[in-house]
Design an enzyme around this catalytic site. Structure first.
Site, PDB file in Angstrom:
ATOM      1  N   GLY A 410      44.460  75.154  55.909  1.00 52.97           N
ATOM      2  CA  GLY A 410      43.137  75.615  55.844  1.00 52.97           C
ATOM      3  C   GLY A 410      42.169  74.693  55.373  1.00 52.97           C
ATOM      4  CB  SER A 411      38.903  75.158  53.618  1.00 56.24           C
ATOM      5  OG  SER A 411      38.290  75.910  54.732  1.00 56.24           O
ATOM      6  CB  THR A 412      43.479  72.360  51.143  1.00 57.17           C
ATOM      7  OG1 THR A 412      44.155  72.556  52.004  1.00 57.17           O
ATOM      8  CG2 THR A 412      43.367  73.565  50.214  1.00 57.17           C
ATOM      9  CB  ILE A 413      42.864  69.779  55.919  1.00 59.33           C
ATOM     10  CG1 ILE A 413      43.189  68.625  56.520  1.00 59.33           C
ATOM     11  CG2 ILE A 413      41.610  70.526  57.118  1.00 59.33           C
ATOM     12  CD1 ILE A 413      44.688  67.939  55.695  1.00 59.33           C
ATOM     13  CE  LYS A 414      36.414  73.991  56.112  1.00 60.81           C
ATOM     14  NZ  LYS A 414      35.959  74.922  55.750  1.00 60.81           N
TER      15      LYS A 414
END
Length: 670
Positions: A410-414
């Site tokens: 999810g958005s932790t890769i942003k």
């Protein structure tokens, strides 16, 4: 007449030549005997070379069968027998014995054996043969061995090595537990037997079997089952039954129980199949062996080697032939902080999920937890069928090791996407872009596919800081399109995607997609915010945040304290300026964004939340996994990555941020 004379002359010549042939010397005979000895040809040695007196004293089974048995049971091999050659001018008198110093060397299961003895050969006639024959006795097997002596093997058990955490706190140790048992004289009530069987998860018949053993006395304690000393509830229930008590006994202990269950694993009795596989490594049928986790992974280091003695029993007096002392297993010290792991495991409150924590300056793994878990003490003692069924049917699947699996991040890769874009020169963190509405697509070529955002109220223009605070999917999708497939894939690979994590335990490899490529602009957009087919294991996810604190360096994740610290796995991932920009943005995520549960008054936490939706059946809402990757911005001792499954009804990933905050706050007060 001439022919007859010719035959007579020929016979005479043959007899003359035979008389001229030199009789085999005792040295010749000894050489031949030693050749057979070195190759274990005991039948030939007995029949053709032993003198009459030896054969009268020792039947063939005393010589042939016994030596064959000893060679097999004592694993005798590499036998080297030699002798000291006599002077060249030595003369042999058939009326006197011929003596030779003989040197014997061999390897045995208890180590090498070496000795020297005098071997005597006697000249005598056996049947129609006159020759030199060997005078033998059992001391040519082992120097101290005499007729009537017994040879036996004694084994000294090696202690299994222990597993400790970085502060030498016990994770798996040779401690104590309890034998729960009965005193037959006081244990006569059938109802009590049924009650004990029920709480132990065994049958009443198995209790009868143990009480019926030949050695059992009416007033003697009879062990029925074992219990870990941490299992106080079971011990109290058992002791409340008349005639039942418990006694302390040596036992493998796992003091942190479930908190480190999946990491430590457990030991159990060796199976027949495994024993056959490992019999050459000193295992016996009474040994235990690592079954799961580090107990299994480190089996070779932990098992040690039993001590072995070959003894000669002389009617009560024992002489040692060879001895290899026991070599205890290693003590293995992990980089894990057991108290931090327990704090993390407890903070997850039994929810299904996983966590990892790493030291950003060394790569040391401080936490590697899977929740819920099993208690290795319970498994090590032999889990009952009813308890095993309970665990396997638990919908949260406590037997599944989640830290070894990979999940959509999810958005932790942003922040990683942003780092790749900044380094590629396509993402200017200060430049804002206009984003209107809750969904977006590049153009009509995308068909029905659109990128959705959770917070369309975010004020324009959207720069990197706002994109992180509002976790704006559209911003990161547009940045990935600006980078293009090649630059984005290359950037992800530089962060370790598609590459096996160099770690002591097997972890599922993080992937960009199933094929390692991005087949469309829509897939490129999805992957930029951790959806699509992207997967990562929790330890790798924690490690990917190291470059934000180290100005571009990702270290090899370590598990053992004796490994060299600070081994660079990836370097040059982003500049110091870009790292500072991301650190500021991740602090703002907690202060101004939607990780308010981590906005602690005692710890200035920075990090990034993430929610990954797992698609359900058509028309159904999918499961959502929540993530939070964070660190203490003032004192970044560790990076914590946490994932909790099925957070769709718990307020999203902020639910996970609240769990993580408890870990940082507990650590701050230590």
């Amino acid at each position: 007449m001439g022919k007859k004379l010719t035959v007579i002359l020929a016979l005479a010549i043959l007899l003359f030549l035979a008389g001229c042939q030199q009789q085999a010397t005792p040295e010749d005979r000894l050489k031949e005997y030693i050749e057979h000895w070195n190759t274990g040809e005991f039948s030939e040695m007995y029949s053709a070379y032993l003198n009459t007196g030896t054969k009268e004293a020792y039947a063939s089974e005393d010589f042939i069968e016994r030596q064959q048995m000893l060679y097999e049971e004592l694993a005798i091999e590499n036998v080297e027998v030699s002798y000291t050659e006599p002077p060249e001018d030595a003369e042999w008198d058939t009326e006197n014995p011929a003596d030779f110093p003989v040197q014997v060397k061999m390897d045995t299961l208890a180590g090498p054996v070496e000795f020297e003895k005098t071997m005597t050969l006697l000249f005598e006639a056996q049947e129609e043969t006159e020759a030199w024959f060997v005078e033998w006795d059992p001391s040519f097997i082992f120097e101290q061995l005499e007729k009537g002596d017994e040879v036996r093997v004694s084994t000294t058990k090696a202690e299994r090595g222990e597993i400790l955490d970085r502060n030498e706190q016990p994770i798996a140790i040779n401690g104590t537990g309890f034998n729960i048992g009965v005193v037959p004289k006081s244990f006569t009530d059938a109802a009590a037997k049924e009650e004990l069987a029920e709480i132990l998860g065994i049958s009443a018949a198995s209790i009868d079997e143990k009480m019926g053993q030949s050695w059992v006395q009416e007033e003697q304690f009879v062990p029925i089952a074992k219990a870990a000393k941490t299992n106080t509830e079971l011990l109290e229930k058992a002791a409340a039954i008349p005639g039942v008590t418990y006694q302390e006994t040596a036992m493998r202990e796992y003091p942190y129980g479930e908190a480190l269950g999946h990491l430590s694993g457990y030991i159990g009795p060796i199976t027949a199949e495994k024993l056959e596989e490992l019999k050459d490594q000193g295992y016996t049928s009474t040994d235990s062996i690592g079954r799961r986790g580090l107990e299994q992974t480190l089996e070779e280091r932990l098992h040690g080697a039993n001590g072995v003695k070959i003894l000669i029993d002389k009617q009560g007096e024992e002489l040692t032939v060879a001895e290899t002392p026991a070599e205890n297993g290693e003590t293995v010290i992990l980089t894990i902080d057991a108290e931090l792991q327990k704090s993390t495991f407890d903070a997850m409150e039994g929810e299904a999920g996983t966590s990892a924590a790493v030291d950003p300056n060394t790569g040391e793994t401080l936490v590697l937890a899977s929740s819920p878990a099993y208690d290795p003490n319970e498994y090590m003692l032999g889990i009952s069928e009813s308890r095993y069924k309970e665990l396997t049917e638990d919908p949260l699947n406590p037997l599944f090791n989640r830290f070894g699996a990979a999940y959509a991040p999810g958005s932790t890769i942003k922040p990683v996407t942003a780092a790749i874009g900044m380094e590629a020169g396509t993402l200017d963190p200060a430049a804002g872009i206009q984003i209107d509405g809750a969904t977006w697509q590049k153009d009509d070529s995308w068909g029905d596919y659109r990128v959705s955002r959770l917070h369309p109220e975010a004020p324009n223009p959207i720069d990197l800081n706002k994109a992180l605070v509002y976790s704006d999917n559209i911003y990161f999708a547009r940045q990935a399109l600006e980078m293009g497939n090649e630059a984005f894939i290359s950037g992800l690979q530089s962060f370790g995607f598609g590459e096996e994590v160099p770690f002591a335990l097997e972890l599922q490899t993080s992937q960009i997609s199933n094929e390692g490529t991005l087949g469309s602009e829509g897939q490129l957009a999805d992957t930029s915010f951790g959806q699509g087919q992207m997967l990562t294991n929790i330890l790798h996810l924690a490690s990917m945040y190291e470059p934000f604190l180290t100005d571009g360096i990702m270290y090899k994740p370590l598990l053992f304290m004796d490994e060299e610290k600070g081994q660079v796995w990836k370097d040059g991932l982003l500049s110091a300026d870009n790292a500072e920009t991301l650190r500021a943005g991740m602090r703002n995520v907690v202060v101004d964004g939607y990780a308010q549960s981590a906005n602690s008054s005692t710890v200035k936490i920075a990090g990034k939340t993430g929610t990954a939706e797992l698609k359900g059946a058509i028309g159904e809402e999918g499961q959502e996994n929540g993530f939070f990757v964070a660190y203490d911005s003032e004192s970044p001792d560790f990076i914590l990555a946490m994932m909790i499954e099925s957070i769709e009804d718990n307020g999203g990933s902020d639910y996970v941020a609240g769990f993580a905050a408890k870990v940082f706050e507990a650590h701050k007060t230590e």
